[in-house]
Design an enzyme around this catalytic site. Structure first.
Site, short mmCIF file in Angstrom:
data_model
loop_
_atom_site.label_atom_id
_atom_site.label_comp_id
_atom_site.label_asym_id
_atom_site.label_seq_id
_atom_site.Cartn_x
_atom_site.Cartn_y
_atom_site.Cartn_z
N CYS A 2 -40.80 -11.98 -42.33
CA CYS A 2 -39.46 -11.48 -42.77
C CYS A 2 -39.78 -10.37 -43.92
O CYS A 2 -40.97 -10.16 -44.39
CB CYS A 2 -38.80 -12.65 -43.37
SG CYS A 2 -38.60 -14.08 -42.35
N ARG A 28 -40.01 -5.78 -40.19
CA ARG A 28 -40.62 -7.18 -40.42
C ARG A 28 -39.77 -8.19 -40.08
O ARG A 28 -40.25 -9.42 -39.63
CB ARG A 28 -40.82 -7.53 -41.93
CG ARG A 28 -41.91 -6.52 -42.62
CD ARG A 28 -41.79 -6.69 -43.95
NE ARG A 28 -42.49 -8.07 -44.38
CZ ARG A 28 -43.92 -8.28 -44.28
NH1 ARG A 28 -44.52 -7.38 -43.99
NH2 ARG A 28 -44.16 -9.59 -44.33
N TRP A 74 -36.84 -12.72 -39.82
CA TRP A 74 -37.16 -13.15 -38.48
C TRP A 74 -37.32 -14.65 -38.42
O TRP A 74 -38.13 -15.24 -38.94
CB TRP A 74 -38.54 -12.60 -38.21
CG TRP A 74 -39.34 -12.62 -36.71
CD1 TRP A 74 -38.85 -11.77 -35.69
CD2 TRP A 74 -40.17 -13.62 -36.20
NE1 TRP A 74 -39.42 -12.26 -34.44
CE2 TRP A 74 -40.27 -13.57 -34.91
CE3 TRP A 74 -40.82 -14.56 -36.87
CZ2 TRP A 74 -41.05 -14.25 -34.10
CZ3 TRP A 74 -41.48 -15.51 -35.90
CH2 TRP A 74 -41.56 -15.20 -34.59
N ASN A 100 -40.52 -15.58 -47.28
CA ASN A 100 -41.02 -15.31 -46.22
C ASN A 100 -42.15 -16.24 -46.19
O ASN A 100 -43.06 -16.40 -46.78
CB ASN A 100 -41.57 -13.68 -46.26
CG ASN A 100 -42.63 -13.43 -45.33
OD1 ASN A 100 -42.20 -13.75 -44.22
ND2 ASN A 100 -43.47 -12.55 -45.55
N GLY A 101 -42.39 -16.74 -44.70
CA GLY A 101 -43.57 -17.63 -44.52
C GLY A 101 -42.94 -19.08 -44.16
O GLY A 101 -41.68 -18.99 -43.73
N GLU A 469 -54.23 -4.18 -22.91
CA GLU A 469 -53.03 -3.53 -23.75
C GLU A 469 -51.83 -3.02 -23.28
O GLU A 469 -50.92 -2.84 -23.94
CB GLU A 469 -53.98 -2.67 -24.65
CG GLU A 469 -53.24 -1.68 -25.70
CD GLU A 469 -52.36 -2.37 -26.41
OE1 GLU A 469 -52.51 -3.56 -26.77
OE2 GLU A 469 -51.61 -1.58 -26.99
N LYS A 473 -47.98 -3.30 -24.48
CA LYS A 473 -47.17 -2.31 -24.69
C LYS A 473 -46.10 -2.36 -23.95
O LYS A 473 -44.77 -2.34 -24.40
CB LYS A 473 -47.88 -0.88 -24.67
CG LYS A 473 -48.82 -0.60 -25.65
CD LYS A 473 -48.17 -0.30 -26.90
CE LYS A 473 -48.08 -1.38 -28.00
NZ LYS A 473 -49.29 -2.21 -28.44
N GLU A 476 -43.68 -5.36 -24.34
CA GLU A 476 -43.13 -5.57 -25.73
C GLU A 476 -41.83 -4.54 -25.94
O GLU A 476 -40.90 -5.12 -26.28
CB GLU A 476 -44.07 -4.86 -26.66
CG GLU A 476 -44.33 -5.54 -27.91
CD GLU A 476 -45.57 -5.23 -28.85
OE1 GLU A 476 -45.61 -5.66 -29.75
OE2 GLU A 476 -46.13 -4.04 -28.60
N HIS A 492 -58.97 -12.17 -6.22
CA HIS A 492 -58.90 -13.47 -6.48
C HIS A 492 -57.91 -14.10 -6.73
O HIS A 492 -58.02 -15.38 -7.19
CB HIS A 492 -60.17 -13.85 -7.65
CG HIS A 492 -61.57 -13.19 -7.35
ND1 HIS A 492 -62.44 -13.79 -6.27
CD2 HIS A 492 -62.23 -12.06 -7.71
CE1 HIS A 492 -63.41 -13.08 -6.04
NE2 HIS A 492 -63.32 -11.84 -6.90
N LYS A 586 -43.25 -6.88 -37.01
CA LYS A 586 -44.54 -6.10 -37.18
C LYS A 586 -45.80 -6.97 -37.60
O LYS A 586 -46.57 -6.67 -37.12
CB LYS A 586 -44.16 -4.84 -38.08
CG LYS A 586 -45.39 -4.05 -38.34
CD LYS A 586 -45.73 -3.36 -36.98
CE LYS A 586 -46.92 -2.40 -37.25
NZ LYS A 586 -47.41 -1.80 -35.78
C1 AGP Z 1 -49.01 -4.80 -31.01
O1 AGP Z 1 -48.11 -3.77 -30.38
C2 AGP Z 1 -48.05 -5.95 -31.50
N1 AGP Z 1 -47.11 -5.69 -32.39
C3 AGP Z 1 -49.02 -7.21 -32.02
O2 AGP Z 1 -50.07 -7.60 -30.69
C4 AGP Z 1 -50.06 -6.80 -33.18
O3 AGP Z 1 -51.09 -6.03 -32.44
C5 AGP Z 1 -50.71 -8.07 -33.44
O4 AGP Z 1 -49.74 -8.93 -34.16
C6 AGP Z 1 -51.67 -7.86 -34.65
O5 AGP Z 1 -51.26 -7.26 -35.74
P1 AGP Z 1 -52.10 -6.67 -36.68
O6 AGP Z 1 -53.07 -5.48 -36.33
O7 AGP Z 1 -51.18 -6.20 -37.88
O8 AGP Z 1 -53.00 -7.86 -37.40
#
Ligand code: AGP
Length: 591
Positions: A2, A28, A74, A100-101, A469, A473, A476, A492, A586
């Site tokens: 957040c 965030r 969030w 936040n947390g 990866e 992307k 996401e 497999h 983020k």
């Molecule tokens: C990546 O596109 C995502 N947003 C997520 O997997 C991110 O890489 C992960 O949360 C790690 O974040 P950080 O690199 O800030 O530790």
């Protein structure tokens, strides 16, 4: 997860300052938002809504106060409702808190408060805080002391801001989630991240875990949450500018940050040679090196396992941070933990660091955000210098992380100069690649496959982590069900998923496994798959060829870039906001 932000000082538009600041923290979390202002007549005015704060219109109350706190959410505990939006208050509305947390022991605390006659309006863990503050304030008659006492009752990783109608101070406490103070000419700002107040000041002071801060807008006091001992803080000047953190001419941060890779690879490679060699020697002498990250950063760690193996003949262990706890049996004081994180605030990574430190192992951090918790808590850090990454989908940070790891692998092989040369060449190739025609080619490809609900990506060797990866992307930002596989694994099991026209991306280089991955792609083609070859050379099995330069060991950095662009356009063409993907945030600052 957040964004929290507060201001106290001489200005009378504190509410507007907070709303504008929260807009810079929206990456965030953006389920809901809220602001509490303490007006001249000492009563609190609160506005909170579901949805994005970037949609908020002006509100009269924003102009009549000199102390305010705000929150962009969030959701963790409790659904996305107005009642669950922050700020939360005590019954008479004299105390407001943004948090936040997670308060891990909130249920026990809530039960106690209910038993003592308190009433709750929300389902959140946060709401226990204003009620606890009210109880402690009655005992201490001092708001800052009440915050200190409450912080000793709560368990979990958190940062919170609080204000009280009878006290002209803003108080904040942190234990595991980021909080930074902005030192303004007419007051103090306290926020989860610097962009919230960067328009007003570039002078900051960092709050560390286990600390609290009290300010009346004219002076400020940092102290230990447990002992109350004062902790003097030096002021730090932020070097990057507002425009670096803004979108410029791009519609979304994600595309801007993809295009910035023209420069960010070179910036990542620009490390101090002596420091890089020292790190390489630390890896050589360590009794076990562990590479750890989350999500995209974890895929950088997976690629690095191949870099260290192929280039330096050195074995490293890779784990996602959330799984690292199982490795503690192997950790010794001579072990080395390398953590990779863009934000430097990811809770699982911080937990992994705690485990390593408990075994007296050393920790190296490869981060993007200078002054982040991971940067400050590591024994030593390397910055990837990618500049602010605001899009939730990590792009330039990934290639920066891989560049640094590839550089270290070359230093370990005592070929640092060769590594720098190879990476600078890759940076130049990427610069040439990122031209309007290339981008348009991928935009058109997205049009062809945007209606598909399933998409697969295969890779081998250091392109296998990029297949995983690629899936992150595309999942996401476009919400297409994308899955990445090691090319050899497809037959497999997963190949059963291939139907007529199923799009499958093959990530290919010019190396010893090129023939193998082409065979894997042929097996998919034979079952009707639509083959998209990301490759230095064309091949008859490709239905679409996305040309990439031959970048040798830097191939993963090059191959992932067309996928980033493709994912971006798939999102846009499917009506998604690539900067604020569904259900995500983020920085994942909760476990
Ligand atoms: C990546 O596109 C995502 N947003 C997520 O997997 C991110 O890489 C992960 O949360 C790690 O974040 P950080 O690199 O800030 O530790």
């Amino acid at each position: 997860m957040c964004g929290i932000f507060g201001y106290v000082g001489e200005r009378k538009d504190a509410g507007r300052l907070v709303v504008d600041g929260l807009k810079c923290l929206e990456y965030r979390g953006y389920d809901s938002w809220g602001v509490a202002c303490k007006e001249e007549d000492d009563h609190l005015v609160i506005e909170k809504k579901i949805g994005k704060i970037s949609d908020v219109k002006s509100s009269a109350f924003l102009e009549k106060c000199s102390i305010a706190v705000g929150h962009t959410r969030w959701a963790t505990h409790g659904g996305v409702t107005e009642e669950n939006a922050h700020p939360h208050t005590n019954e008479d509305g004299s105390i407001a808190v943004v948090h936040n947390g997670i308060v891990e022991n909130y249920q026990e605390l809530r039960d106690g408060l209910l038993a003592r006659g308190h009433t709750f309006l929300s389902e959140t863990d946060t709401e226990v805080l204003p009620h606890l503050l009210e109880e402690e304030l009655k005992k201490t008659n001092d708001f800052a002391s009440a915050v200190r006492l409450v912080s000793q009752k709560i368990v979990g990783r958190y940062a919170f801001l609080a204000l009280h109608t009878d006290s002209n101070v803003l108080v904040a406490a942190r234990n595991g989630s980021p909080l930074i103070v902005g030192v303004g000419s007419d007051g103090y700002f306290i926020a989860s991240d610097i962009p919230a107040f960067l328009d007003s000041t570039r002078t900051v002071q960092y709050l560390d875990d286990g600390e609290m801060v009290v300010t009346d807008g004219h002076s400020i006091l940092f102290s230990d949450l447990a002992t109350g001992e004062e902790h003097p803080k030096r002021e730090i000047e932020i070097t990057w500018s507002v425009e670096q953190a803004e979108k410029g001419e791009y519609q979304h941060y994600m595309l801007k940050e993809i295009m910035e890779q023209k420069d960010t690879i070179v910036r990542a490679v620009n490390q101090d040679d002596k420091e890089t060699r020292t790190i390489a020697e630390a890896i050589r002498s360590a009794r076990g090196t562990f590479l750890v990250g989350c999500g995209t950063a974890h895929k950088a760690c997976m690629a690095a396992e191949y870099f260290f193996s192929v280039i330096a003949g050195h074995h490293v262990n890779v784990s996602s941070a959330g799984e690292f706890k199982l490795y503690h049996h192997f950790l010794k004081p001579e072990s080395l933990l390398i953590v990779v994180s863009q934000s430097g605030e990811t809770a699982d990574v911080l937990e992994a660091m705690k485990i390593a430190k408990s075994k007296r192992a050393k920790v190296l951090a490869i981060v993007n955000v200078e002054g982040s918790t991971i940067d400050r808590e590591a024994d030593y850090s390397l910055l990837i210098n990618a500049g602010p990454e605001r899009a939730v989908a990590s792009t330039k940070a990934l290639t920066g992380q891989m560049a640094v790891l590839l550089l270290i692998a070359h230093a370990l092989a005592r070929k640092l100069h060769d590594g720098k040369t190879q990476l600078l060449e890759a940076g130049s190739m990427i610069n040439d690649m990122l031209n309007p025609r290339y981008v348009e080619r991928l935009e058109k490809l997205a049009e062809k496959i945007k209606h598909r609900e399933d998409l697969y990506i295969i890779g081998k060797s250091w392109n296998y982590p990029m297949a995983l990866e690629s899936a992150i992307k595309i999942q996401e930002v476009s919400n297409i069900h994308a899955e990445g596989f090691a090319g050899g694994e497809l037959k497999h099991g997963p190949i059963a998923l291939i139907e007529e026209g199923t799009p499958c991306i093959a990530l290919i280089g010019k190396d010893e496994v090129t023939g193998d991955i082409l065979s894997n792609a042929t097996e998919i083609k034979a079952r009707g798959g639509f083959i998209i070859g990301v490759s230095p050379e064309n091949n008859p099995i490709f239905d679409e060829w996305i040309k990439v330069p031959d970048a040798a060991a830097a191939q993963p950095l090059v191959n992932i870039i067309p996928i980033q662009i493709l994912a971006y356009y798939l999102a846009v063409q499917r009506g998604k906001d690539p900067d604020m993907p569904r259900n995500l945030a983020k920085s994942v600052t909760v476990k």
